[in-house]
Write a protein that holds these residues in place. Structure first.
Motif, PDB file in Angstrom:
ATOM      1  N   LEU B  34       0.818  -1.215   0.000  1.00  0.00           N
ATOM      2  CA  LEU B  34       0.000   0.000   0.000  1.00  0.00           C
ATOM      3  C   LEU B  34       0.855   1.269   0.000  1.00  0.00           C
ATOM      4  O   LEU B  34       0.352   2.363   0.215  1.00  0.00           O
ATOM      5  CB  LEU B  34      -0.951  -0.009   1.202  1.00  0.00           C
ATOM      6  CG  LEU B  34      -1.939  -1.196   1.236  1.00  0.00           C
ATOM      7  CD1 LEU B  34      -2.722  -1.213   2.541  1.00  0.00           C
ATOM      8  CD2 LEU B  34      -2.888  -1.157   0.042  1.00  0.00           C
ATOM      9  N   ASP B  35       2.171   1.099  -0.253  1.00  0.00           N
ATOM     10  CA  ASP B  35       3.095   2.246  -0.295  1.00  0.00           C
ATOM     11  C   ASP B  35       3.110   3.049   0.987  1.00  0.00           C
ATOM     12  O   ASP B  35       3.175   4.288   0.973  1.00  0.00           O
ATOM     13  CB  ASP B  35       2.769   3.160  -1.482  1.00  0.00           C
ATOM     14  CG  ASP B  35       3.203   2.534  -2.792  1.00  0.00           C
ATOM     15  OD1 ASP B  35       4.292   1.950  -2.828  1.00  0.00           O
ATOM     16  OD2 ASP B  35       2.419   2.600  -3.764  1.00  0.00           O
ATOM     17  N   ILE B  36       3.003   2.328   2.104  1.00  0.00           N
ATOM     18  CA  ILE B  36       3.098   2.979   3.410  1.00  0.00           C
ATOM     19  C   ILE B  36       4.485   2.728   3.966  1.00  0.00           C
ATOM     20  O   ILE B  36       4.907   1.576   4.092  1.00  0.00           O
ATOM     21  CB  ILE B  36       2.039   2.396   4.380  1.00  0.00           C
ATOM     22  CG1 ILE B  36       0.635   2.757   3.900  1.00  0.00           C
ATOM     23  CG2 ILE B  36       2.286   2.883   5.807  1.00  0.00           C
ATOM     24  CD1 ILE B  36      -0.467   2.035   4.660  1.00  0.00           C
ATOM     25  N   GLN B  37       5.199   3.802   4.250  1.00  0.00           N
ATOM     26  CA  GLN B  37       6.550   3.658   4.794  1.00  0.00           C
ATOM     27  C   GLN B  37       6.526   4.006   6.283  1.00  0.00           C
ATOM     28  O   GLN B  37       6.215   5.135   6.659  1.00  0.00           O
ATOM     29  CB  GLN B  37       7.482   4.604   4.030  1.00  0.00           C
ATOM     30  CG  GLN B  37       8.838   4.815   4.643  1.00  0.00           C
ATOM     31  CD  GLN B  37       9.845   3.753   4.199  1.00  0.00           C
ATOM     32  OE1 GLN B  37       9.786   3.270   3.064  1.00  0.00           O
ATOM     33  NE2 GLN B  37      10.735   3.379   5.105  1.00  0.00           N
ATOM     34  N   LEU B  38       6.821   3.000   7.125  1.00  0.00           N
ATOM     35  CA  LEU B  38       6.813   3.239   8.572  1.00  0.00           C
ATOM     36  C   LEU B  38       8.236   3.465   9.065  1.00  0.00           C
ATOM     37  O   LEU B  38       9.087   2.588   8.936  1.00  0.00           O
ATOM     38  CB  LEU B  38       6.196   2.045   9.300  1.00  0.00           C
ATOM     39  CG  LEU B  38       4.744   1.705   8.963  1.00  0.00           C
ATOM     40  CD1 LEU B  38       4.308   0.450   9.711  1.00  0.00           C
ATOM     41  CD2 LEU B  38       3.803   2.867   9.250  1.00  0.00           C
ATOM     42  N   ASN B  39       8.497   4.629   9.617  1.00  0.00           N
ATOM     43  CA  ASN B  39       9.824   4.954  10.143  1.00  0.00           C
ATOM     44  C   ASN B  39       9.777   4.908  11.661  1.00  0.00           C
ATOM     45  O   ASN B  39       9.134   5.760  12.283  1.00  0.00           O
ATOM     46  CB  ASN B  39      10.233   6.349   9.674  1.00  0.00           C
ATOM     47  CG  ASN B  39      10.068   6.494   8.167  1.00  0.00           C
ATOM     48  OD1 ASN B  39      10.627   5.726   7.382  1.00  0.00           O
ATOM     49  ND2 ASN B  39       9.245   7.455   7.741  1.00  0.00           N
ATOM     50  N   GLU B  40      10.412   3.896  12.240  1.00  0.00           N
ATOM     51  CA  GLU B  40      10.303   3.704  13.692  1.00  0.00           C
ATOM     52  C   GLU B  40      10.869   4.897  14.465  1.00  0.00           C
ATOM     53  O   GLU B  40      11.963   5.385  14.180  1.00  0.00           O
ATOM     54  CB  GLU B  40      11.025   2.413  14.095  1.00  0.00           C
ATOM     55  CG  GLU B  40      10.842   2.092  15.567  1.00  0.00           C
ATOM     56  CD  GLU B  40      11.223   0.650  15.916  1.00  0.00           C
ATOM     57  OE1 GLU B  40      11.148  -0.241  15.035  1.00  0.00           O
ATOM     58  OE2 GLU B  40      11.602   0.413  17.078  1.00  0.00           O
ATOM     59  N   ILE B  41      10.119   5.369  15.444  1.00  0.00           N
ATOM     60  CA  ILE B  41      10.573   6.479  16.286  1.00  0.00           C
ATOM     61  C   ILE B  41      11.771   5.999  17.106  1.00  0.00           C
ATOM     62  O   ILE B  41      11.668   5.000  17.821  1.00  0.00           O
ATOM     63  CB  ILE B  41       9.448   6.951  17.232  1.00  0.00           C
ATOM     64  CG1 ILE B  41       8.258   7.465  16.417  1.00  0.00           C
ATOM     65  CG2 ILE B  41       9.941   8.029  18.196  1.00  0.00           C
ATOM     66  CD1 ILE B  41       7.031   7.779  17.248  1.00  0.00           C
ATOM     67  N   PRO B  42      12.934   6.674  16.998  1.00  0.00           N
ATOM     68  CA  PRO B  42      14.102   6.182  17.721  1.00  0.00           C
ATOM     69  C   PRO B  42      13.893   6.233  19.238  1.00  0.00           C
ATOM     70  O   PRO B  42      13.405   7.239  19.760  1.00  0.00           O
ATOM     71  CB  PRO B  42      15.231   7.142  17.292  1.00  0.00           C
ATOM     72  CG  PRO B  42      14.564   8.301  16.649  1.00  0.00           C
ATOM     73  CD  PRO B  42      13.207   7.869  16.195  1.00  0.00           C
TER      74      PRO B  42
END
Ligand code: SF4
Ligand code: SF4
Lengths: 207, 298
Positions: B34-42
């Motif tokens: 679905l073209d969702i990019q999840l960037n984990e919160i450091p």
């Protein structure tokens, strides 16, 4: 009677409503209740509540301090938020129940050994250590909350469920010797300590 | 299509080896498709959950959640914070809104945050994964990726409490939300009518008040059977764990034969999008759905 409790009684001279307004989370909403009774039928564990939220609000206005703070009613709240979305006066009932329970706990008036009171404390202590909850340590602490023998019995009773979680890789036995933690766990500890200090000052927990 | 970027807040139960680790597994392929990019919160921390109130009080819990918001604001500017866990989402959103409404709480929270070397300005929106799917991708967008419709699978859509109240999904009712049923139908399965859709599973009181909570869980499972469902599907990690794990306890105590699989919507979507059972995290369930495994293996 705990020292803090004595101080609170002396300060508010039986004006329990004002005490709740000043010291309980969202307590200033209590006077807005119009006793319609909608919340009273909303709690999932309804029959287990010694007093419904509606009745608790009435008792606060009637100054029934001991009856409210010593009750285990608020500890039956599952945080389902049914009441909040239904209340015609928009009282944040869930928060007030949490706030009353927390206040009774801090004054040490809440029932001793009340199971939800016990696990709420275990949960918080677990998270403050590393910034994250370690589910294995939390579960073990919970099984042993009633002492060693009962702990063995509790753990045995849930053993099959526990083992299936280990097999499904959803409960990691390695967490007991390390597990997940935040890098800045010391900063988090200091942050929580400072927040608690400010809150204690505001709510009169420091002399 | 350009990827949509989000500041991802997994939450404690989604860590490796924790109770909802298979949830995180199952959203990987779904998000890719679905073209969702999840960037984990450091270095994110625990939200305190609802049960944190007993010892934690008010400001310490606000500070915990504000730390995650501040980390997102600083490291992933301009991105909405997204969580797949209703408790994490609720705590974070409640904090963001309360700090926004009360400047005194905002100031006090920032005094505490300073101890952790951070500050929060208030510029982050906290959203639930399901909101992202419905509002940013849309039902048509979700449907477009289906290659293996889950035909013939009868499912009870169990929304539970905290995905639904107090915030819920915009435009949905609290008493009878329809979006989960629509998501079930989007992947080609059948949503049965289900009267326990928004019943509470007992939440954290499953630990402290097992008898009372297991009564709730028994109703939730039995109603799914009564309505002809072969599986319960939920967006909530605590509902999933409670309703799946305690069925064997209820059977032991009451002589019932409950064995109802309880899955995440993301596991259904991954299988419908052509994922195998590993990608869908199906090995993470205790009660298996043979039908779903068969479709995944096709
Ligand atoms: S629903 Fe609201 S107004 Fe009615 S009794 Fe409960 S708190 Fe009071
Ligand atoms: S949130 Fe608590 S007080 Fe409100 S309906 Fe649920 S159990 Fe009752």
């Amino acid at each position: 009677m705990s020292n803090q409790n004595q101080q609170a009684v002396a300060r508010y001279h039986n004006n329990f409503l004002r005490e709740v307004e000043e010291r309980v989370e969202d307590g200033d909403w209590v006077k807005m209740c119009m006793q319609c009774g909608v919340c009273a039928g909303s709690c999932p564990l309804g029959s287990a509540w010694e007093h419904t939220p509606q009745k608790i609000f009435m008792m606060i206005r009637a100054g029934k301090r001991d009856e409210v703070l010593k009750s285990d009613a608020m500890w039956m709240c599952t945080s389902c938020y049914n009441c909040i979305v239904r209340c015609p006066r928009k009282l944040p009932i869930t928060h007030i129940m949490h706030g009353l329970a927390n206040y009774a706990h801090r004054l040490d008036m809440a029932p001793k050994g009340q199971p939800t009171r016990v696990i709420a404390k275990l949960f918080w202590d677990n998270l403050v250590k590393t910034g994250r909850v370690n589910e294995l340590k939390f579960s073990l602490a919970m099984y042993f909350k009633d002492g060693f023998v009962q702990g063995i019995k509790n753990a045995m009773a849930m053993q099959s469920a526990g083992l299936s979680l280990v097999k499904a890789k959803r409960l990691n036995p390695m967490e007991i010797i390390g597990g997940h933690k935040c890098k800045d766990s010391s900063g988090i500890k200091k942050m929580i300590a400072r927040a608690r200090e400010i809150e204690d000052r505001k709510k009169g927990f420091t002399s | 299509m350009a990827k949509k970027n989000y500041a991802f807040y997994p939450g404690c139960s989604s860590q490796k080896g924790a109770s909802a680790s298979n949830f995180v597994t199952s959203i990987g392929m779904m998000c890719d498709k679905l073209d969702i990019q999840l960037n984990e919160i450091p270095d994110w921390n625990c939200c305190g959950a609802s049960i944190g109130y007993g010892e934690g009080g008010e400001l310490p819990r606000l500070a915990l959640n504000a730390r995650n918001l501040a980390l997102a604001e600083k490291n992933l500017p301009g991105q909405d914070l997204v969580s797949g866990c209703p408790a994490c989402w609720l705590s974070t959103r409640e904090t963001a809104e309360r700090l926004h409404q009360h400047s005194d709480l905002m100031a006090e929270t920032n005094v505490a945050l300073k101890e952790a070397g951070l500050s929060f300005k208030g510029g982050v929106k906290a959203r639930h994964m399901v909101e992202v799917l419905i509002e940013d991708v849309g039902f048509a967008g979700m449907k477009a990726q289906v290659v293996k419709p889950l035909e013939g699978l009868k499912i009870a859509g169990y929304v539970g409490c905290q995905t639904n109240r107090p915030f819920g999904i915009a435009g949905e009712s609290f008493e009878n939300p329809m979006y989960l049923d629509k998501m079930i139908e989007t992947v080609g399965a059948e949503a049965v009518s289900y009267d326990q859709k928004v019943t509470c599973c007992g939440g954290a009181l499953a630990f402290s008040e097992p008898e009372k909570s297991q009564k709730q869980i028994r109703d939730i499972v039995e109603s799914a059977y009564d309505n002809g469902a072969e599986m319960i599907v939920t967006p909530c990690q605590l509902c999933q764990a409670n309703v799946e794990i305690y069925q064997s306890e209820i059977n032991k105590k009451h002589g019932t034969k409950l064995a109802m699989p309880v899955m995440y919507y993301s596991q259904l979507m991954t299988v419908a999008y052509g994922g195998n059972s590993k990608q869908a995290g199906l090995d993470g369930n205790i009660i298996h759905s043979q039908k779903l495994r068969d479709i995944a293996a096709k």
